[in-house]
Design a protein around this motif. Structure first.
Motif, PDB file in Angstrom:
ATOM      1  N   LYS A  76      40.802  45.751  33.513  1.00 49.95           N
ATOM      2  CA  LYS A  76      40.919  44.363  33.063  1.00 49.95           C
ATOM      3  C   LYS A  76      39.947  43.471  33.821  1.00 49.95           C
ATOM      4  O   LYS A  76      40.137  42.273  33.931  1.00 49.95           O
ATOM      5  CB  LYS A  76      42.355  43.885  33.222  1.00 49.95           C
ATOM      6  N   LEU A  77      38.885  44.089  34.355  1.00 48.37           N
ATOM      7  CA  LEU A  77      37.839  43.354  35.058  1.00 48.37           C
ATOM      8  C   LEU A  77      36.720  43.013  34.090  1.00 48.37           C
ATOM      9  O   LEU A  77      36.350  43.829  33.255  1.00 48.37           O
ATOM     10  CB  LEU A  77      37.251  44.213  36.180  1.00 48.37           C
ATOM     11  N   ALA A  78      36.180  41.819  34.224  1.00 45.76           N
ATOM     12  CA  ALA A  78      35.018  41.427  33.420  1.00 45.76           C
ATOM     13  C   ALA A  78      33.955  40.874  34.349  1.00 45.76           C
ATOM     14  O   ALA A  78      34.261  40.130  35.282  1.00 45.76           O
ATOM     15  CB  ALA A  78      35.404  40.370  32.393  1.00 45.76           C
ATOM     16  N   LEU A  79      32.722  41.259  34.093  1.00 42.81           N
ATOM     17  CA  LEU A  79      31.594  40.786  34.887  1.00 42.81           C
ATOM     18  C   LEU A  79      30.691  39.945  34.005  1.00 42.81           C
ATOM     19  O   LEU A  79      30.219  40.413  32.963  1.00 42.81           O
ATOM     20  CB  LEU A  79      30.807  41.969  35.461  1.00 42.81           C
ATOM     21  N   PHE A  80      30.459  38.723  34.420  1.00 40.91           N
ATOM     22  CA  PHE A  80      29.515  37.844  33.738  1.00 40.91           C
ATOM     23  C   PHE A  80      28.391  37.558  34.718  1.00 40.91           C
ATOM     24  O   PHE A  80      28.632  37.212  35.874  1.00 40.91           O
ATOM     25  CB  PHE A  80      30.196  36.534  33.309  1.00 40.91           C
ATOM     26  N   HIS A  81      27.161  37.743  34.270  1.00 38.84           N
ATOM     27  CA  HIS A  81      26.027  37.533  35.167  1.00 38.84           C
ATOM     28  C   HIS A  81      24.881  36.890  34.397  1.00 38.84           C
ATOM     29  O   HIS A  81      24.713  37.108  33.192  1.00 38.84           O
ATOM     30  CB  HIS A  81      25.586  38.846  35.804  1.00 38.84           C
ATOM     31  N   THR A  82      24.111  36.096  35.138  1.00 42.53           N
ATOM     32  CA  THR A  82      22.951  35.445  34.532  1.00 42.53           C
ATOM     33  C   THR A  82      22.010  34.958  35.624  1.00 42.53           C
ATOM     34  O   THR A  82      22.396  34.815  36.778  1.00 42.53           O
ATOM     35  CB  THR A  82      23.362  34.264  33.627  1.00 42.53           C
ATOM     36  N   PHE A 110      28.488  34.720  44.041  1.00 44.03           N
ATOM     37  CA  PHE A 110      29.391  35.788  43.608  1.00 44.03           C
ATOM     38  C   PHE A 110      30.802  35.274  43.774  1.00 44.03           C
ATOM     39  O   PHE A 110      31.187  34.857  44.866  1.00 44.03           O
ATOM     40  CB  PHE A 110      29.180  37.044  44.450  1.00 44.03           C
ATOM     41  N   THR A 111      31.579  35.272  42.701  1.00 43.18           N
ATOM     42  CA  THR A 111      32.974  34.853  42.800  1.00 43.18           C
ATOM     43  C   THR A 111      33.858  35.854  42.068  1.00 43.18           C
ATOM     44  O   THR A 111      33.440  36.499  41.107  1.00 43.18           O
ATOM     45  CB  THR A 111      33.221  33.454  42.189  1.00 43.18           C
ATOM     46  N   ILE A 112      35.075  35.947  42.556  1.00 39.33           N
ATOM     47  CA  ILE A 112      36.123  36.716  41.885  1.00 39.33           C
ATOM     48  C   ILE A 112      37.181  35.704  41.472  1.00 39.33           C
ATOM     49  O   ILE A 112      37.729  34.997  42.317  1.00 39.33           O
ATOM     50  CB  ILE A 112      36.741  37.779  42.814  1.00 39.33           C
ATOM     51  N   ASN A 113      37.431  35.633  40.195  1.00 40.83           N
ATOM     52  CA  ASN A 113      38.394  34.677  39.661  1.00 40.83           C
ATOM     53  C   ASN A 113      39.544  35.447  39.019  1.00 40.83           C
ATOM     54  O   ASN A 113      39.334  36.240  38.100  1.00 40.83           O
ATOM     55  CB  ASN A 113      37.721  33.774  38.626  1.00 40.83           C
ATOM     56  N   ILE A 114      40.745  35.201  39.508  1.00 39.90           N
ATOM     57  CA  ILE A 114      41.931  35.865  38.970  1.00 39.90           C
ATOM     58  C   ILE A 114      42.611  34.880  38.020  1.00 39.90           C
ATOM     59  O   ILE A 114      42.960  33.769  38.413  1.00 39.90           O
ATOM     60  CB  ILE A 114      42.877  36.292  40.103  1.00 39.90           C
ATOM     61  N   LEU A 115      42.749  35.300  36.789  1.00 42.42           N
ATOM     62  CA  LEU A 115      43.324  34.433  35.771  1.00 42.42           C
ATOM     63  C   LEU A 115      44.848  34.419  35.879  1.00 42.42           C
ATOM     64  O   LEU A 115      45.459  35.431  36.218  1.00 42.42           O
ATOM     65  CB  LEU A 115      42.901  34.910  34.381  1.00 42.42           C
ATOM     66  N   THR A 116      45.445  33.284  35.569  1.00 43.26           N
ATOM     67  CA  THR A 116      46.906  33.193  35.613  1.00 43.26           C
ATOM     68  C   THR A 116      47.539  33.971  34.463  1.00 43.26           C
ATOM     69  O   THR A 116      48.666  34.447  34.579  1.00 43.26           O
ATOM     70  CB  THR A 116      47.381  31.722  35.561  1.00 43.26           C
ATOM     71  N   GLU A 117      46.808  34.080  33.362  1.00 46.79           N
ATOM     72  CA  GLU A 117      47.254  34.869  32.213  1.00 46.79           C
ATOM     73  C   GLU A 117      46.051  35.620  31.657  1.00 46.79           C
ATOM     74  O   GLU A 117      44.937  35.081  31.631  1.00 46.79           O
ATOM     75  CB  GLU A 117      47.826  33.966  31.116  1.00 46.79           C
ATOM     76  N   PRO A 118      46.245  36.845  31.201  1.00 49.97           N
ATOM     77  CA  PRO A 118      45.134  37.594  30.612  1.00 49.97           C
ATOM     78  C   PRO A 118      44.584  36.883  29.374  1.00 49.97           C
ATOM     79  O   PRO A 118      45.309  36.160  28.684  1.00 49.97           O
ATOM     80  CB  PRO A 118      45.763  38.932  30.219  1.00 49.97           C
ATOM     81  N   ILE A 119      43.292  37.085  29.130  1.00 50.34           N
ATOM     82  CA  ILE A 119      42.666  36.547  27.922  1.00 50.34           C
ATOM     83  C   ILE A 119      41.917  37.680  27.223  1.00 50.34           C
ATOM     84  O   ILE A 119      41.604  38.702  27.832  1.00 50.34           O
ATOM     85  CB  ILE A 119      41.685  35.391  28.228  1.00 50.34           C
ATOM     86  N   GLU A 120      41.646  37.484  25.942  1.00 49.39           N
ATOM     87  CA  GLU A 120      40.869  38.452  25.182  1.00 49.39           C
ATOM     88  C   GLU A 120      39.427  37.976  25.087  1.00 49.39           C
ATOM     89  O   GLU A 120      39.176  36.794  24.849  1.00 49.39           O
ATOM     90  CB  GLU A 120      41.451  38.642  23.787  1.00 49.39           C
ATOM     91  N   VAL A 121      38.506  38.894  25.304  1.00 47.26           N
ATOM     92  CA  VAL A 121      37.075  38.598  25.201  1.00 47.26           C
ATOM     93  C   VAL A 121      36.391  39.747  24.473  1.00 47.26           C
ATOM     94  O   VAL A 121      36.928  40.856  24.390  1.00 47.26           O
ATOM     95  CB  VAL A 121      36.412  38.379  26.582  1.00 47.26           C
ATOM     96  N   ASP A 177      41.895  40.105  33.087  1.00 42.44           N
ATOM     97  CA  ASP A 177      42.625  39.167  33.945  1.00 42.44           C
ATOM     98  C   ASP A 177      41.871  38.856  35.240  1.00 42.44           C
ATOM     99  O   ASP A 177      42.356  38.122  36.087  1.00 42.44           O
ATOM    100  CB  ASP A 177      44.043  39.650  34.237  1.00 42.44           C
ATOM    101  N   HIS A 178      40.683  39.456  35.393  1.00 43.77           N
ATOM    102  CA  HIS A 178      39.788  39.163  36.519  1.00 43.77           C
ATOM    103  C   HIS A 178      38.403  38.865  35.952  1.00 43.77           C
ATOM    104  O   HIS A 178      37.900  39.635  35.126  1.00 43.77           O
ATOM    105  CB  HIS A 178      39.645  40.366  37.448  1.00 43.77           C
ATOM    106  N   VAL A 179      37.806  37.781  36.410  1.00 43.42           N
ATOM    107  CA  VAL A 179      36.447  37.434  35.996  1.00 43.42           C
ATOM    108  C   VAL A 179      35.573  37.399  37.243  1.00 43.42           C
ATOM    109  O   VAL A 179      35.838  36.646  38.179  1.00 43.42           O
ATOM    110  CB  VAL A 179      36.396  36.066  35.276  1.00 43.42           C
ATOM    111  N   PHE A 180      34.553  38.231  37.228  1.00 43.55           N
ATOM    112  CA  PHE A 180      33.576  38.271  38.310  1.00 43.55           C
ATOM    113  C   PHE A 180      32.330  37.552  37.820  1.00 43.55           C
ATOM    114  O   PHE A 180      31.835  37.835  36.725  1.00 43.55           O
ATOM    115  CB  PHE A 180      33.213  39.716  38.674  1.00 43.55           C
ATOM    116  N   MET A 181      31.851  36.614  38.630  1.00 43.53           N
ATOM    117  CA  MET A 181      30.649  35.854  38.265  1.00 43.53           C
ATOM    118  C   MET A 181      29.544  36.184  39.265  1.00 43.53           C
ATOM    119  O   MET A 181      29.746  36.084  40.474  1.00 43.53           O
ATOM    120  CB  MET A 181      30.924  34.350  38.317  1.00 43.53           C
TER     121      MET A 181
END
Length: 108
Positions: free
Chosen positions: A4-10, A20-31, A42-46
């Motif tokens: 449930k990890l997602a990596l967004f980079h640019t 570099f950040t690790i963001n833990i979502l309060t609720e899962p989302i669909e992407v 439920d985790h977004v890595f930037m």
């Protein structure tokens, strides 16, 4: 896959320094995943870098990206939300990179 990890980079001229950040979502989302399937995260890595990032900056960001998917154990660590363990793990890998680069410089 199977995470449930997602990596967004640019790279962008509006980014002033590597981030570099690790963001833990309060609720899962669909992407939409890279393969166009819909996944739940439920985790977004930037990973953000300046357009004119140096080779060294990109190497560090690349290391962070690779660590997340290197193996199942790493993925589970990043999913764990254990900030102390994650920091310790990343610091250890940075130390390995530093030692490798130092050795390369000495051998030049």
């Amino acid at each position: 896959p199977d995470t449930k990890l997602a990596l967004f980079h640019t790279r962008d001229p509006h980014v002033l320094e590597p981030i570099f950040t690790i963001n833990i979502l309060t609720e899962p989302i669909e992407v939409k995943a890279m393969d166009q399937s819909i996944i739940e995260i439920d985790h977004v890595f930037m990973l953000l870098a300046p357009e004119a990032a140096t080779k060294q900056e990109l190497e560090v960001l690349s290391l962070l990206s690779a660590l997340m998917i290197e193996n199942e154990k790493n993925m589970r660590l990043f999913e764990s939300q254990d900030e102390s363990a994650i920091r310790t793990f990343i610091a250890g890998r940075f130390e390995q990179l530093f030692n490798k680069k130092t050795l390369e410089m000495r051998n030049e």
